[in-house]
Design an enzyme around this catalytic site. Sequence first.
Site, PDB file in Angstrom:
ATOM      1  N   GLN A 136     -14.176  11.422  -7.824  1.00 13.08           N
ATOM      2  CA  GLN A 136     -13.900  10.116  -7.233  1.00 13.08           C
ATOM      3  C   GLN A 136     -13.844  10.220  -5.706  1.00 13.08           C
ATOM      4  O   GLN A 136     -12.982  10.896  -5.156  1.00 13.08           O
ATOM      5  CB  GLN A 136     -12.556   9.597  -7.768  1.00 13.08           C
ATOM      6  CG  GLN A 136     -12.111   8.268  -7.210  1.00 13.08           C
ATOM      7  CD  GLN A 136     -10.887   7.749  -7.938  1.00 13.08           C
ATOM      8  OE1 GLN A 136     -10.508   8.254  -8.988  1.00 13.08           O
ATOM      9  NE2 GLN A 136     -10.258   6.736  -7.390  1.00 13.08           N
ATOM     10  N   SER A 139     -10.480   8.600  -1.027  1.00 14.41           N
ATOM     11  CA  SER A 139      -9.635   8.949   0.109  1.00 14.41           C
ATOM     12  C   SER A 139     -10.409   9.665   1.210  1.00 14.41           C
ATOM     13  O   SER A 139     -11.340  10.431   0.936  1.00 14.41           O
ATOM     14  CB  SER A 139      -8.494   9.855  -0.339  1.00 14.41           C
ATOM     15  OG  SER A 139      -7.611   9.154  -1.177  1.00 14.41           O
ATOM     16  N   SER A 173     -10.556  15.375  -6.654  1.00 11.96           N
ATOM     17  CA  SER A 173     -10.263  16.221  -7.808  1.00 11.96           C
ATOM     18  C   SER A 173     -11.538  16.748  -8.450  1.00 11.96           C
ATOM     19  O   SER A 173     -12.449  15.975  -8.774  1.00 11.96           O
ATOM     20  CB  SER A 173      -9.460  15.437  -8.847  1.00 11.96           C
ATOM     21  OG  SER A 173      -8.252  14.987  -8.309  1.00 11.96           O
ATOM     22  N   GLU A 257      -6.843   3.108 -13.393  1.00 12.54           N
ATOM     23  CA  GLU A 257      -6.192   4.394 -13.144  1.00 12.54           C
ATOM     24  C   GLU A 257      -4.690   4.252 -13.143  1.00 12.54           C
ATOM     25  O   GLU A 257      -3.968   5.107 -13.641  1.00 12.54           O
ATOM     26  CB  GLU A 257      -6.653   4.944 -11.785  1.00 12.54           C
ATOM     27  CG  GLU A 257      -5.995   6.251 -11.423  1.00 12.54           C
ATOM     28  CD  GLU A 257      -6.393   6.746 -10.051  1.00 12.54           C
ATOM     29  OE1 GLU A 257      -6.104   7.913  -9.760  1.00 12.54           O
ATOM     30  OE2 GLU A 257      -6.980   5.973  -9.278  1.00 12.54           O
ATOM     31  N   GLU A 451       5.738   4.512  -0.959  1.00 10.21           N
ATOM     32  CA  GLU A 451       5.858   3.505   0.099  1.00 10.21           C
ATOM     33  C   GLU A 451       4.829   2.396  -0.073  1.00 10.21           C
ATOM     34  O   GLU A 451       5.150   1.205   0.053  1.00 10.21           O
ATOM     35  CB  GLU A 451       5.691   4.164   1.474  1.00 10.21           C
ATOM     36  CG  GLU A 451       6.818   5.108   1.871  1.00 10.21           C
ATOM     37  CD  GLU A 451       6.702   6.477   1.221  1.00 10.21           C
ATOM     38  OE1 GLU A 451       7.628   7.296   1.420  1.00 10.21           O
ATOM     39  OE2 GLU A 451       5.702   6.739   0.525  1.00 10.21           O
TER      40      GLU A 451
END
Length: 470
Positions: A136, A139, A173, A257, A451
Site C-alpha cells: 500500500q 504514507s 508493509s 482497513e 491524535e
Amino acid sequence: MDFAFGPEDERFRAEARDWLSEHFAGPFAALKQEPGGHPGEARGDMTARRAWERELGTGGWIGLGWDRTDGAYGNRAATMTQQVVWAEEYARAGAPGRLGHIGENLLAPTLLAHGDSAQRARFLPPIARGEELWCQGYSEPDAGSDLAGLRTRAVRDPGEGTYRITGQKIWTSLAHEADWCFVLARTEEGSQRHHGLSFLLVPMDQPGRIEVRPIRQLTGTAEFNEVFFDGAVARAEHLIGGAGHGWRVAMSLLAVERGVSTLVQQIGFAQELSRVVRLALETGAAEEPVLRDRLIRQWAELKAMRWNALRTLGAAQNLTPNLAPDPARDSAARDSAPDPVRGSAPDRAPHDARDPAPRKGAAHDLPPGSAGPQAPGSRDPGSQDPGAPSVAKLLWGGWHQRLGELAVQVRGAAAALGPARWTAGRPYELDAFQRLFLFSRADTIYGGSDEIQRTIIAERVLHLPKESRR
C-alpha cells in the site's frame, strides 16, 4: 444481526477444520504463528509463506467475503457467520499471518466498489489464487498523519498511454515481497490537498525505477520499507475510479482497513491475553492486587471491544435474514465468546471477526472527510457512521499497547533478559512477550495516530470547530 451458528455453519466449520488439519502440516507446520507475531512481520521462511498463500488459494479459502454480483472472483461463497467460522478455525490452528491480507481485504473490496469489469477480471483472480501479493503506497515522509499533503506525482504520457510516477512512500508493509503496489499520487499539476489525486496500480518489478529499502525496527525485523519511485510506469487502464478521484477511492479503502477488517484482531488479542494470564498464574504475579486488577480490566475492555465491533458491523449492513427473537439463542451467542481469563471458548463461540490475522500496516492516518465502515466485500464502503472506524482504532490500539506493557510487568525483572545467550551470530533474540511489548509501542501511531482519530471524532461526529490547517 444474528451471529448464532446454525447447522450449515457447523458443517462449514468441520470442513474448515479438516482442511486446516490436513494442509497446515508437513513443511507448513513450521510457520505456526507465534504469540506476539503479526502478519507483516518479516520472520520465518518467506518462500514457504508465499507457498502457503497459494495453498489457501488452491483450497478455496481466499476471498470468502467478496461481493459476487458481477462474478465469483473469490474461490467460494460464504455467509458472514461462515467467514467468522473460518477466522476462528484459522486462529485456532495457529496458522501464520497472511501475506495476502492487503490484496484480499483492502484492495479487493476497493476494486469491487470502484474498479471496472476489466480491472476486476485482471486483478481479483490472482489474489484469490494467492499468486500476487500487494503493498500500500500511501504514507510519505512529510505526509503520514496528513495524507492529503502527499507529494508523489504521476504524469500522464499521452503517447504511451501510461503514467510516470516520481516520489517516495514510507512505512510500506512488505514492499520487499509485494508484486504490486496501489499508489495514491498527485496527477493534476498545481492541485492541493485532496484535490487532483489518483489511485494507480503499479507493478513493483521495475529495476532502476523502483527501489525498496527496508526499515529495521526495535523488534529487529524489517517488515516496513521506504519505496522510491523514479519514473515508475503505471498503465492508464490501471487507474481506479478515474483521474482526479483518488481521494474518494483511497478513503473508501481506509474505511475497510479501519472498519470491519480489524474485527478478527480480537481472536488474536484473546489468545495473547490468555497467555499473559497463564503466565501471571504460573509466576504468582496474579496474587498482586494491582496487577490482578489490570488483568481483569484488560479482559473487560476486550469484551467491550467485541460488542462495539458487533454494533458497528450490524449498523453498517445487515448481512443475514431477520429472524424472530430467540432469547435462548441470543443468550447463547452472547455468553459463548472466548474468555481469556476463565479459559477457552466452546467451539460454537460466535466471533466478530473476518481475516485470519490483524493487519499491521503503514503509518498513514485517516484525515477528516473520510468514509465510514463497510461490511466485508460490500460494494459500497458507505458512510453509515463516520466515527466508528476511529473509535475502533482508539480502542484496540491503546488496549494492545497496554497488553504489551502488562506482559513485561508480569515477568518482572526476567523481562529484561533475552531467551538465549546473545552471540555475534545471533545478537538480537527476543521472546514472544518482548516482541509484543516492543511492536505494540507503534499501535497508537500506525494506521491512524490517536491524535488524528480524536480529531476525526471531534470534527465529523461532534461537529466541533475544525482544526486550522495550512
